[in-house]
Design a protein around this motif. Structure first.
Motif, mmCIF file in Angstrom:
data_model
loop_
_atom_site.group_PDB
_atom_site.id
_atom_site.type_symbol
_atom_site.label_atom_id
_atom_site.label_comp_id
_atom_site.label_asym_id
_atom_site.label_seq_id
_atom_site.Cartn_x
_atom_site.Cartn_y
_atom_site.Cartn_z
ATOM 1 N N VAL A 1 5.509 5.861 -2.289
ATOM 2 C CA VAL A 1 5.727 4.444 -2.606
ATOM 3 C C VAL A 1 4.880 3.549 -1.705
ATOM 4 O O VAL A 1 4.238 2.613 -2.187
ATOM 5 C CB VAL A 1 7.232 4.090 -2.520
ATOM 6 N N ASN A 2 4.839 3.834 -0.416
ATOM 7 C CA ASN A 2 4.023 3.010 0.480
ATOM 8 C C ASN A 2 2.537 3.114 0.159
ATOM 9 O O ASN A 2 1.808 2.116 0.203
ATOM 10 C CB ASN A 2 4.284 3.374 1.942
ATOM 11 N N ARG A 3 2.063 4.308 -0.195
ATOM 12 C CA ARG A 3 0.655 4.468 -0.576
ATOM 13 C C ARG A 3 0.349 3.647 -1.829
ATOM 14 O O ARG A 3 -0.648 2.920 -1.884
ATOM 15 C CB ARG A 3 0.340 5.940 -0.839
ATOM 16 N N LEU A 4 1.221 3.723 -2.821
ATOM 17 C CA LEU A 4 0.995 2.985 -4.062
ATOM 18 C C LEU A 4 1.103 1.477 -3.858
ATOM 19 O O LEU A 4 0.373 0.712 -4.478
ATOM 20 C CB LEU A 4 1.984 3.448 -5.137
ATOM 21 N N ARG A 5 1.979 1.056 -2.974
ATOM 22 C CA ARG A 5 2.077 -0.376 -2.653
ATOM 23 C C ARG A 5 0.784 -0.868 -2.000
ATOM 24 O O ARG A 5 0.305 -1.958 -2.305
ATOM 25 C CB ARG A 5 3.254 -0.643 -1.717
ATOM 26 N N ARG A 6 0.215 -0.063 -1.099
ATOM 27 C CA ARG A 6 -1.050 -0.451 -0.456
ATOM 28 C C ARG A 6 -2.165 -0.572 -1.486
ATOM 29 O O ARG A 6 -2.950 -1.531 -1.455
ATOM 30 C CB ARG A 6 -1.437 0.561 0.625
ATOM 31 N N VAL A 7 -2.247 0.390 -2.395
ATOM 32 C CA VAL A 7 -3.276 0.349 -3.441
ATOM 33 C C VAL A 7 -3.093 -0.891 -4.303
ATOM 34 O O VAL A 7 -4.055 -1.610 -4.598
ATOM 35 C CB VAL A 7 -3.220 1.633 -4.304
ATOM 36 N N ARG A 8 -1.856 -1.166 -4.702
ATOM 37 C CA ARG A 8 -1.576 -2.337 -5.526
ATOM 38 C C ARG A 8 -1.942 -3.626 -4.790
ATOM 39 O O ARG A 8 -2.578 -4.513 -5.356
ATOM 40 C CB ARG A 8 -0.092 -2.348 -5.911
ATOM 41 N N ASP A 9 -1.565 -3.720 -3.526
ATOM 42 C CA ASP A 9 -1.874 -4.911 -2.742
ATOM 43 C C ASP A 9 -3.371 -5.114 -2.585
ATOM 44 O O ASP A 9 -3.875 -6.242 -2.674
ATOM 45 C CB ASP A 9 -1.190 -4.847 -1.366
ATOM 46 N N ASP A 10 -4.113 -4.026 -2.348
ATOM 47 C CA ASP A 10 -5.572 -4.127 -2.226
ATOM 48 C C ASP A 10 -6.191 -4.648 -3.526
ATOM 49 O O ASP A 10 -7.090 -5.485 -3.503
ATOM 50 C CB ASP A 10 -6.186 -2.774 -1.876
ATOM 51 N N ARG A 11 -5.714 -4.145 -4.661
ATOM 52 C CA ARG A 11 -6.242 -4.596 -5.962
ATOM 53 C C ARG A 11 -5.933 -6.054 -6.200
ATOM 54 O O ARG A 11 -6.771 -6.796 -6.727
ATOM 55 C CB ARG A 11 -5.677 -3.740 -7.093
#
Length: 88
Positions: free
Chosen positions: A74-84
């Motif tokens: 979840v934290n990895r996917l949140r980081r990816v989403r935030d970067d996008r």
């Protein structure tokens, strides 16, 4: 998949994640061999279109139960989403 079926798949009596939510996170935990493999697995295993899959996944990332279930994913996917979102 109908909305009733989606709701039934996501219900969990103990307040934890439902079967569908755990399956969404399991798909994201895996590494995929090439383009299209993940989308094919989403259609075959989960019975969802890739668009619906990503809609559900995005909503799941904001669920504290998902974070408790699989914090690394979840934290990895949140980081990816935030970067996008920042790049937009």
């Amino acid at each position: 998949m109908t909305e009733d079926r989606e709701a039934a798949d996501s219900d969990e009596g103990d307040g934890g994640l439902g079967t569908r939510e755990r399956a969404l996170l399991a798909v994201e935990r895996r590494s995929w061999p090439g383009p299209g493999a993940k989308e094919r697995a989403v259609r075959e295993r989960l019975g969802l279109s890739p668009t619906r899959y990503y809609q559900l996944l995005n909503a799941l990332l904001d669920d504290p139960r998902a974070l408790a279930h699989d914090p690394v994913t979840v934290n990895r996917l949140r980081r990816v989403r935030d970067d996008r979102q920042r790049r937009r």
